[in-house]
Scaffold this motif. Structure first.
Motif, PDB file in Angstrom:
ATOM      1  N   PRO A  15     -22.769   9.846  46.386  1.00 51.49           N
ATOM      2  CA  PRO A  15     -23.276  10.472  45.151  1.00 51.49           C
ATOM      3  C   PRO A  15     -22.856   9.726  43.881  1.00 51.49           C
ATOM      4  CG  PRO A  15     -22.281  12.098  46.617  1.00 51.49           C
ATOM      5  CD  PRO A  15     -21.887  10.748  47.130  1.00 51.49           C
ATOM      6  N   PHE A  16     -21.793   8.936  43.971  1.00 54.51           N
ATOM      7  CA  PHE A  16     -21.263   8.252  42.791  1.00 54.51           C
ATOM      8  C   PHE A  16     -21.609   6.767  42.766  1.00 54.51           C
ATOM      9  CE2 PHE A  16     -18.338  11.375  44.655  1.00 54.51           C
ATOM     10  CZ  PHE A  16     -18.468  12.394  43.714  1.00 54.51           C
ATOM     11  N   TYR A  17     -21.697   6.173  43.971  1.00 51.14           N
ATOM     12  CA  TYR A  17     -22.021   4.747  44.050  1.00 51.14           C
ATOM     13  C   TYR A  17     -22.740   4.463  45.359  1.00 51.14           C
ATOM     14  CZ  TYR A  17     -21.559  -0.311  44.128  1.00 51.14           C
ATOM     15  OH  TYR A  17     -21.822  -1.655  44.181  1.00 51.14           O
TER      16      TYR A  17
ATOM     17  N   LYS B 236     -23.502  16.649  37.556  1.00 51.14           N
ATOM     18  CA  LYS B 236     -24.179  15.399  37.236  1.00 51.14           C
ATOM     19  C   LYS B 236     -24.503  14.635  38.512  1.00 51.14           C
ATOM     20  CE  LYS B 236     -23.413  10.993  34.864  1.00 51.14           C
ATOM     21  NZ  LYS B 236     -22.448  10.181  34.058  1.00 51.14           N
ATOM     22  N   TYR B 237     -23.593  14.712  39.487  1.00 53.13           N
ATOM     23  CA  TYR B 237     -23.767  13.987  40.746  1.00 53.13           C
ATOM     24  C   TYR B 237     -24.264  14.934  41.828  1.00 53.13           C
ATOM     25  CZ  TYR B 237     -20.887  10.613  38.257  1.00 53.13           C
ATOM     26  OH  TYR B 237     -20.396   9.738  37.318  1.00 53.13           O
ATOM     27  N   ASP B 238     -25.274  14.479  42.562  1.00 53.79           N
ATOM     28  CA  ASP B 238     -25.892  15.326  43.587  1.00 53.79           C
ATOM     29  C   ASP B 238     -25.139  15.160  44.909  1.00 53.79           C
ATOM     30  OD1 ASP B 238     -27.586  17.150  44.605  1.00 53.79           O
ATOM     31  OD2 ASP B 238     -29.344  15.852  44.699  1.00 53.79           O
TER      32      ASP B 238
END
Length: 336
Positions: free
Chosen positions: A299-301, A150-152
């Motif tokens: 990638p998350f924030y 889901k996260y690049d």
């Protein structure tokens, strides 16, 4: 983060940048550096203001033609490089002291050191941008026929982030081990001595001399090589750090070069007012760790460039304020 490179949308900006840099370097080399001299505080302040003003003017062009996102990216990358370069200048002071370089020759050494940095930074930044583009985990998994996350996540950026956190922690706990370093034993000095016989004496600001009919390098050429290799080592910290700000190589390179070109003037100010920066090492350690964490969590924030700029500016200001309020006793005596 805006991932559209400026070059593709405003290619003439690189022409403006190139002309500005070439003109300023020719002006410096042909007019102000035509004769080696000791740089006064007045001259150092004047050149510092010139380079900062030119940098801010160029960032204004970036803002006008490319928008606020690119502007904040430029500003953040510029001040990160400027801040981390101050740590580099502390080592330059030790190198000049070790080799007993005359004040009138420091300007020339720094000039050629910066010329080398222009080339090396271009190689690091553009090759780094190319490698980062190839190492997104989802892209690599897609090539292998595996469904992505889901996260690049980018492998190199994550490794850079971990390295910067480590570098920040190490910088915080570092002592004054550089004070006792033998710079004749560094790779830069060894490289010159491998290819040239080196004279024991300086000959003004010359890099080569003739002794007993034999051409020899002077110690000044050794100093240039040591400065170049020192900058190369410090680029290992600063170049990964600016990749946390932008993926646009044009933004990264122009901001980096504008910051570097103002270092000579900053060096002479730092050399004379070193007591104002005694706590800067702690601020730089915090900045390195902050940027490293930003790269890891990207990638998350995503932390916007404007907030990164606020954090960096705030830490630098607090570091200088703490240096003034709580100076080291040795540096306080040195300043008197």
């Amino acid at each position: 983060m805006n991932n559209h490179p400026i070059i593709s949308e405003h290619p003439w900006l690189i022409v403006t940048f190139a002309i500005s840099i070439v003109v300023m370097l020719l002006l410096d080399l042909g007019v102000f550096s035509k004769k080696s001299h000791e740089v006064s505080n007045k001259e150092a302040v004047t050149w510092s203001l010139v380079w900062i003003s030119l940098s801010m003017l160029f960032s204004g062009l970036v803002y006008y033609y490319a928008g606020s996102v690119k502007f904040y990216e430029f500003q953040s990358a510029y001040w990160i490089e400027k801040a981390l370069s101050v740590d580099n200048l502390f080592v330059f002071i030790l190198v000049f002291k070790f080799f007993d370089v005359a004040n009138s020759n420091k300007h020339k050494v720094l000039f050629w050191g910066i010329i080398g940095a222009l080339v090396l930074r271009a190689i690091f930044i553009f090759s780094g941008a190319f490698l980062i583009e190839l190492t997104y985990l989802n892209k690599l998994l897609g090539l292998a026929g595996i469904q992505g996350f889901k996260y690049d996540i980018n492998i190199i950026m994550t490794l850079f982030g971990l390295f910067l956190v480590y570098a920040g922690i190490k910088s915080w706990s570092a002592g004054d081990e550089d004070d006792d370093e033998d710079y004749n034993d560094t790779r830069g000095a060894k490289l010159i001595r491998r290819f040239f016989s080196v004279s024991d004496n300086y000959v003004g600001d010359k890099f080569f001399t003739i002794e007993n009919g034999k051409k020899l390098a002077t110690p000044l050429l050794v100093v240039v090589a040591v400065i170049e290799f020192t900058d190369l080592l410090f680029a290992v910290d600063s170049i990964p750090a600016i990749f946390a700000i932008s993926s646009d190589p044009f933004i990264l390179y122009t901001s980096n070069i504008f910051a570097i070109l103002g270092l000579r003037a900053l060096f002479f100010l730092l050399d004379n007012f070193i007591h104002l920066f005694s706590k800067l090492t702690y601020g730089l350690a915090f900045i390195l760790s902050f940027i490293g964490i930003k790269m890891i969590i990207a990638p998350f924030y995503h932390i916007e460039s404007v907030y990164s700029l606020m954090v960096i500016g705030g830490i630098l200001a607090l570091s200088v304020l703490a240096s003034i309020m709580f100076p080291n006793k040795e540096e306080e005596e040195l300043a008197k």
